[in-house]
Enzyme design. Structure first.
Site, PDB file in Angstrom:
ATOM      1  N   ARG A 139       0.836  -1.211   0.000  1.00 49.13           N
ATOM      2  CA  ARG A 139       0.000   0.000   0.000  1.00 49.13           C
ATOM      3  C   ARG A 139       0.871   1.261   0.000  1.00 49.13           C
ATOM      4  O   ARG A 139       0.576   2.238  -0.695  1.00 49.13           O
ATOM      5  CB  ARG A 139      -0.913  -0.025   1.229  1.00 49.13           C
ATOM      6  CG  ARG A 139      -1.874   1.158   1.312  1.00 49.13           C
ATOM      7  CD  ARG A 139      -2.929   0.923   2.375  1.00 49.13           C
ATOM      8  NE  ARG A 139      -3.784   2.088   2.520  1.00 49.13           N
ATOM      9  CZ  ARG A 139      -3.869   2.836   3.618  1.00 49.13           C
ATOM     10  NH1 ARG A 139      -3.150   2.519   4.688  1.00 49.13           N
ATOM     11  NH2 ARG A 139      -4.667   3.867   3.669  1.00 49.13           N
TER      12      ARG A 139
ATOM     13  N   HIS B  57       0.768   4.184  -2.790  1.00 53.03           N
ATOM     14  CA  HIS B  57       0.515   5.590  -2.451  1.00 53.03           C
ATOM     15  C   HIS B  57       1.684   6.480  -2.867  1.00 53.03           C
ATOM     16  O   HIS B  57       1.486   7.647  -3.191  1.00 53.03           O
ATOM     17  CB  HIS B  57       0.244   5.729  -0.954  1.00 53.03           C
ATOM     18  CG  HIS B  57      -1.137   5.300  -0.566  1.00 53.03           C
ATOM     19  ND1 HIS B  57      -1.835   5.860   0.494  1.00 53.03           N
ATOM     20  CD2 HIS B  57      -1.971   4.371  -1.087  1.00 53.03           C
ATOM     21  CE1 HIS B  57      -3.015   5.290   0.596  1.00 53.03           C
ATOM     22  NE2 HIS B  57      -3.124   4.377  -0.359  1.00 53.03           N
TER      23      HIS B  57
ATOM     24  N   GLY C 144       4.776  10.397  -8.738  1.00 48.91           N
ATOM     25  CA  GLY C 144       5.476   9.227  -9.247  1.00 48.91           C
ATOM     26  C   GLY C 144       6.203   8.482  -8.141  1.00 48.91           C
ATOM     27  O   GLY C 144       6.182   8.873  -6.978  1.00 48.91           O
TER      28      GLY C 144
ATOM     29  N   ASN D  81      -3.133   8.790   4.051  1.00 46.75           N
ATOM     30  CA  ASN D  81      -1.876   8.187   4.500  1.00 46.75           C
ATOM     31  C   ASN D  81      -1.742   8.068   6.017  1.00 46.75           C
ATOM     32  O   ASN D  81      -0.735   7.528   6.500  1.00 46.75           O
ATOM     33  CB  ASN D  81      -0.689   8.993   3.955  1.00 46.75           C
ATOM     34  CG  ASN D  81      -0.503   8.815   2.462  1.00 46.75           C
ATOM     35  OD1 ASN D  81      -0.906   7.804   1.902  1.00 46.75           O
ATOM     36  ND2 ASN D  81       0.094   9.800   1.822  1.00 46.75           N
TER      37      ASN D  81
ATOM     38  N   PRO E 232      -6.335   7.490  -5.118  1.00 43.78           N
ATOM     39  CA  PRO E 232      -7.739   7.142  -5.342  1.00 43.78           C
ATOM     40  C   PRO E 232      -8.477   6.868  -4.033  1.00 43.78           C
ATOM     41  O   PRO E 232      -7.963   6.191  -3.149  1.00 43.78           O
ATOM     42  CB  PRO E 232      -7.658   5.881  -6.219  1.00 43.78           C
ATOM     43  CG  PRO E 232      -6.261   5.369  -6.053  1.00 43.78           C
ATOM     44  CD  PRO E 232      -5.402   6.549  -5.767  1.00 43.78           C
TER      45      PRO E 232
ATOM     46  N   HIS F  30      -5.950  -5.749  -2.707  1.00 46.08           N
ATOM     47  CA  HIS F  30      -6.870  -5.811  -1.567  1.00 46.08           C
ATOM     48  C   HIS F  30      -7.093  -7.237  -1.075  1.00 46.08           C
ATOM     49  O   HIS F  30      -7.860  -7.451  -0.139  1.00 46.08           O
ATOM     50  CB  HIS F  30      -8.213  -5.162  -1.927  1.00 46.08           C
ATOM     51  CG  HIS F  30      -8.169  -3.670  -1.974  1.00 46.08           C
ATOM     52  ND1 HIS F  30      -9.260  -2.888  -2.302  1.00 46.08           N
ATOM     53  CD2 HIS F  30      -7.159  -2.797  -1.737  1.00 46.08           C
ATOM     54  CE1 HIS F  30      -8.917  -1.613  -2.269  1.00 46.08           C
ATOM     55  NE2 HIS F  30      -7.648  -1.527  -1.929  1.00 46.08           N
TER      56      HIS F  30
ATOM     57  N   SER G 136      -8.797 -14.735   4.338  1.00 46.48           N
ATOM     58  CA  SER G 136      -7.612 -14.894   3.483  1.00 46.48           C
ATOM     59  C   SER G 136      -6.780 -13.615   3.457  1.00 46.48           C
ATOM     60  O   SER G 136      -6.008 -13.392   2.544  1.00 46.48           O
ATOM     61  CB  SER G 136      -8.070 -15.254   2.060  1.00 46.48           C
ATOM     62  OG  SER G 136      -6.986 -15.456   1.199  1.00 46.48           O
TER      63      SER G 136
END
Length: 324
Positions: free
Chosen positions: A61, A65, A71, A93, A162, A192, A247
């Site tokens: 993640r 981010h 970039g 964040n 997003p 995810h 899971s």
């Protein structure tokens, strides 16, 4: 001939802007300047993952981010200063963690070869290596040669990362802004399959979807009842739940199975079912080998977004602050 032309264009772009999307990254960039760099990153990463199975989701993640703001330049790693509020302080964040692991890796690499390996590359490698620990082999190739950015702004994080509340049109545009496709969107959403989600980012789907105290009809009703036992109100700001129930510490294609059962946790997950092309891709990615293969390709593309190379940026001594 075509390759030479592309290389020439990239060199010109790099000379002017210091940036060329991915073309100047290469395999084993540190082979001569710091030959053991990638082995050290893997070793330290695996040491941490062996005692913290939640780390792969955190580092994956963090890398995501990072790449979506200025970039893949390690800007997400910078701390705020007296004059600037950094990306870390932005709402998307605030729940990031694992920065201590990146600092630990950087320290080990610096002891081996000071001032050579960028924090941006360390983050890209650590994200890959943490996910790969489960398989004891690299799950995708990471090209290297990124340099570290000098700027980190919370406002840019808020504008570029997003949102879990995005609909499909917003998601598609967000990814297009990074030269990523609908296919990349669906594939990278597969991240995810590991990690947790905070109730505050989806509880409106349970309790107040249209402002009338209703439930999101696109959410599996049985699953919604289970979620309500975890997230007890709209005001719950602390509880977390597994994004891929049963899971959530295993990197696999199970995320796509639950999507097709309408058990995607966030609105942004459910939104993928509202587009014909995206839904077709979901059905393809249920096959685990297909998912692994496509995830590797999309991670390579994401890892090349707006990278700094050549003499642009710098190689930070500490990942959390710009060299002075």
């Amino acid at each position: 001939m075509k390759t030479n032309i592309l290389l020439l264009v990239c060199l010109v772009v790099t000379a002017i802007f210091g940036v060329c999307q991915g073309s100047s990254l290469k395999k084993s960039f540190y082979e001569k300047t710091c030959p053991r760099a990638e082995k050290i990153v893997k070793s330290v990463t695996w040491k941490h993952v062996s005692s913290n199975p939640n780390l792969p989701a955190k580092l994956l993640r963090m890398h995501f981010h990072d790449c979506f703001v200025r970039g893949c330049d390690g800007s997400v790693l910078l701390n705020s200063t007296a004059n600037s509020t950094a990306e870390k302080a932005a709402i998307p964040n605030l729940s990031l963690s694992g920065f201590d692991v990146i600092d630990d890796i950087k320290s080990a690499v610096e002891k081996e070869c000071a001032g050579i390996v960028s924090c941006a590359d360390i983050l890209a490698l650590a994200a890959r290596d943490s996910v790969s620990f489960q398989f004891q082999k690299p799950m995708w190739k990471v090209l290297t040669g990124r340099r570290d950015g000098l700027v980190s702004l919370a406002t840019e994080a808020l504008a570029n990362i997003p949102s879990p509340f995005f609909n499909f049109t917003q998601l598609q545009q967000n990814f297009a802004n990074k030269n990523l496709t609908v296919h990349d969107l669906v594939v990278l959403s597969g991240g995810h399959t590991i990690g947790i989600g905070h109730c505050r980012f989806f509880s409106n789907r349970l309790y107040n979807f249209t402002g009338k105290g209703d439930q999101d009809p696109s959410l599996n009703s049985s699953y919604a009842q289970i979620l309500k036992t975890e997230c007890k109100s709209l005001n719950d700001t602390t509880t977390t739940v597994e994004m891929d129930p049963g899971s959530f510490q295993k990197f696999d294609s199970h995320y796509y199975n639950i999507l097709l059962q309408k058990k995607g946790l966030f609105l942004s997950d459910a939104a993928l079912l509202t587009n014909k092309q995206a839904k077709y891709t979901i059905q393809e990615l249920v096959r685990q080998n297909e998912f692994f293969e496509e995830f590797a390709k999309s991670m390579k593309r994401m890892g090349a977004v707006q990278v700094l190379t050549g003499t642009a940026g710098q190689i930070r001594k500490k990942c959390w602050k710009v060299n002075t």
